[in-house]
Scaffold this motif. Structure first.
Motif, mmCIF file in Angstrom:
data_model
loop_
_atom_site.group_PDB
_atom_site.id
_atom_site.type_symbol
_atom_site.label_atom_id
_atom_site.label_comp_id
_atom_site.label_asym_id
_atom_site.label_seq_id
_atom_site.Cartn_x
_atom_site.Cartn_y
_atom_site.Cartn_z
ATOM 1 N N ARG A 31 7.872 -26.687 12.271
ATOM 2 C CA ARG A 31 8.523 -27.965 11.947
ATOM 3 C C ARG A 31 10.045 -27.847 12.125
ATOM 4 O O ARG A 31 10.694 -28.768 12.622
ATOM 5 N N PHE A 32 10.595 -26.700 11.748
ATOM 6 C CA PHE A 32 12.029 -26.464 11.943
ATOM 7 C C PHE A 32 12.368 -26.489 13.437
ATOM 8 O O PHE A 32 13.352 -27.108 13.850
ATOM 9 N N LEU A 33 11.553 -25.810 14.243
ATOM 10 C CA LEU A 33 11.802 -25.798 15.686
ATOM 11 C C LEU A 33 11.679 -27.192 16.289
ATOM 12 O O LEU A 33 12.419 -27.549 17.201
ATOM 13 N N MET A 34 10.752 -27.976 15.764
ATOM 14 C CA MET A 34 10.630 -29.355 16.257
ATOM 15 C C MET A 34 11.885 -30.160 15.921
ATOM 16 O O MET A 34 12.357 -30.946 16.727
ATOM 17 N N ALA A 35 12.433 -29.939 14.729
ATOM 18 C CA ALA A 35 13.656 -30.644 14.343
ATOM 19 C C ALA A 35 14.811 -30.244 15.252
ATOM 20 O O ALA A 35 15.604 -31.087 15.675
ATOM 21 N N SER A 36 14.905 -28.962 15.575
ATOM 22 C CA SER A 36 15.994 -28.505 16.441
ATOM 23 C C SER A 36 15.787 -28.937 17.892
ATOM 24 O O SER A 36 16.746 -29.033 18.649
ATOM 25 N N ALA A 37 14.559 -29.230 18.267
ATOM 26 C CA ALA A 37 14.277 -29.665 19.633
ATOM 27 C C ALA A 37 14.898 -31.021 19.940
ATOM 28 O O ALA A 37 15.206 -31.323 21.096
ATOM 29 N N ALA A 38 15.109 -31.831 18.914
ATOM 30 C CA ALA A 38 15.697 -33.153 19.130
ATOM 31 C C ALA A 38 17.063 -33.060 19.798
ATOM 32 O O ALA A 38 17.381 -33.839 20.698
ATOM 33 N N ALA A 39 17.874 -32.087 19.389
ATOM 34 C CA ALA A 39 19.205 -31.923 19.991
ATOM 35 C C ALA A 39 19.087 -31.477 21.449
ATOM 36 O O ALA A 39 19.839 -31.945 22.307
ATOM 37 N N ALA A 73 0.326 -31.365 27.615
ATOM 38 C CA ALA A 73 1.264 -31.361 26.490
ATOM 39 C C ALA A 73 1.883 -32.741 26.290
ATOM 40 O O ALA A 73 1.974 -33.538 27.218
ATOM 41 N N THR A 74 2.317 -32.996 25.063
ATOM 42 C CA THR A 74 2.903 -34.279 24.677
ATOM 43 C C THR A 74 4.416 -34.129 24.576
ATOM 44 O O THR A 74 4.902 -33.120 24.054
ATOM 45 N N PRO A 75 5.187 -35.118 25.058
ATOM 46 C CA PRO A 75 6.639 -35.040 24.895
ATOM 47 C C PRO A 75 7.009 -34.829 23.424
ATOM 48 O O PRO A 75 6.422 -35.444 22.515
ATOM 49 N N ALA A 76 7.981 -33.961 23.185
ATOM 50 C CA ALA A 76 8.370 -33.586 21.824
ATOM 51 C C ALA A 76 8.762 -34.790 20.984
ATOM 52 O O ALA A 76 8.457 -34.835 19.791
ATOM 53 N N ALA A 77 9.428 -35.770 21.569
ATOM 54 C CA ALA A 77 9.871 -36.941 20.797
ATOM 55 C C ALA A 77 8.684 -37.677 20.182
ATOM 56 O O ALA A 77 8.771 -38.163 19.051
ATOM 57 N N GLU A 78 7.574 -37.727 20.893
ATOM 58 C CA GLU A 78 6.383 -38.399 20.360
ATOM 59 C C GLU A 78 5.806 -37.614 19.185
ATOM 60 O O GLU A 78 5.390 -38.200 18.177
ATOM 61 N N VAL A 79 5.781 -36.300 19.311
ATOM 62 C CA VAL A 79 5.267 -35.468 18.223
ATOM 63 C C VAL A 79 6.226 -35.519 17.044
ATOM 64 O O VAL A 79 5.808 -35.634 15.889
ATOM 65 N N TRP A 80 7.520 -35.450 17.328
ATOM 66 C CA TRP A 80 8.541 -35.469 16.282
ATOM 67 C C TRP A 80 8.442 -36.747 15.453
ATOM 68 O O TRP A 80 8.666 -36.739 14.243
ATOM 69 N N ALA A 81 8.075 -37.857 16.090
ATOM 70 C CA ALA A 81 7.944 -39.117 15.363
ATOM 71 C C ALA A 81 6.827 -39.062 14.319
ATOM 72 O O ALA A 81 6.876 -39.751 13.302
ATOM 73 N N ARG A 82 5.834 -38.188 14.554
ATOM 74 C CA ARG A 82 4.708 -38.049 13.630
ATOM 75 C C ARG A 82 4.894 -36.903 12.646
ATOM 76 O O ARG A 82 4.292 -36.893 11.576
ATOM 77 N N VAL A 83 5.686 -35.887 13.023
ATOM 78 C CA VAL A 83 5.811 -34.665 12.215
ATOM 79 C C VAL A 83 7.283 -34.419 11.918
ATOM 80 O O VAL A 83 8.014 -33.979 12.791
ATOM 81 N N ALA A 88 16.545 -32.076 23.483
ATOM 82 C CA ALA A 88 16.023 -33.208 24.253
ATOM 83 C C ALA A 88 17.121 -34.239 24.506
ATOM 84 O O ALA A 88 17.161 -34.865 25.567
ATOM 85 N N ALA A 89 18.028 -34.388 23.541
ATOM 86 C CA ALA A 89 19.119 -35.359 23.683
ATOM 87 C C ALA A 89 20.040 -35.032 24.848
ATOM 88 O O ALA A 89 20.678 -35.923 25.402
ATOM 89 N N VAL A 90 20.113 -33.753 25.243
ATOM 90 C CA VAL A 90 20.970 -33.371 26.364
ATOM 91 C C VAL A 90 20.162 -33.122 27.638
ATOM 92 O O VAL A 90 20.655 -32.547 28.597
ATOM 93 N N GLY A 91 18.892 -33.564 27.630
ATOM 94 C CA GLY A 91 18.121 -33.564 28.862
ATOM 95 C C GLY A 91 17.009 -32.548 29.003
ATOM 96 O O GLY A 91 16.301 -32.552 30.009
ATOM 97 N N GLU A 92 16.826 -31.664 28.026
ATOM 98 C CA GLU A 92 15.734 -30.695 28.135
ATOM 99 C C GLU A 92 14.410 -31.414 27.888
ATOM 100 O O GLU A 92 14.275 -32.171 26.937
ATOM 101 N N ASP A 93 13.448 -31.200 28.768
ATOM 102 C CA ASP A 93 12.130 -31.815 28.642
ATOM 103 C C ASP A 93 11.227 -30.848 27.879
ATOM 104 O O ASP A 93 10.678 -29.919 28.457
ATOM 105 N N ILE A 94 11.103 -31.072 26.586
ATOM 106 C CA ILE A 94 10.304 -30.195 25.732
ATOM 107 C C ILE A 94 8.970 -30.876 25.467
ATOM 108 O O ILE A 94 8.926 -32.044 25.080
ATOM 109 N N ARG A 95 7.909 -30.143 25.683
ATOM 110 C CA ARG A 95 6.566 -30.658 25.432
ATOM 111 C C ARG A 95 5.923 -29.856 24.314
ATOM 112 O O ARG A 95 6.311 -28.733 24.037
ATOM 113 N N VAL A 96 4.913 -30.443 23.688
ATOM 114 C CA VAL A 96 4.215 -29.812 22.568
ATOM 115 C C VAL A 96 2.727 -29.798 22.864
ATOM 116 O O VAL A 96 2.164 -30.787 23.332
#
Length: 115
Positions: free
Chosen positions: A13-21, A101-111, A23-31
């Motif tokens: 969950r911590f790594l998912m929170a840090s993934a937002a930053a 895999a699902t884009p991190a932003a979609e997972v982050w919205a749920r978790v 993704a904001a600068v263009g990294e395509d993170i999937r889950v």
């Protein structure tokens, strides 16, 4: 790509929170859910690929602690691998998992992280 348990551990969950930053600068993170990773027979270690030519491997134990590689009284956090066969195996694992895999932003919205 991040592989997470269901439900995610605090570390995940911590790594998912840090993934937002990132993704904001263009990294395509999937889950990908761990159950899917097991079905795909993905490697049992975490890794990063650089330019599909360099593999950086690290191991995380059941407590979400990076265990590293022991090298004469020093613990290295990562193992850099340039062997073409190992790099190719990691590329193939990534390529099998990426479309599922699902884009991190979609997972982050749920978790959300409580950490």
């Amino acid at each position: 790509m991040r592989i997470i348990d269901e439900p995610p551990t605090d570390g995940q969950r911590f790594l998912m929170a840090s993934a937002a930053a990132n993704a904001a600068v263009g990294e395509d993170i999937r889950v990908l859910a761990r159950a899917q990773a097991v079905c795909l027979e993905l490697p049992g270690y975490d890794f990063w690929l650089f330019g599909s030519r360099l593999l950086v491997r690290f191991d995380i134990d059941d407590r979400d602690v990076t265990t590293g590689v022991e090298a004469v009284e020093v613990v290295e956090v990562v193992e850099v691998v340039e062997d073409p066969a190992d790099v190719l195996a990691a590329c193939r694992a990534r390529d099998r998992a990426w479309p599922l895999a699902t884009p991190a932003a979609e997972v982050w919205a749920r978790v959300r992280s409580s950490v």
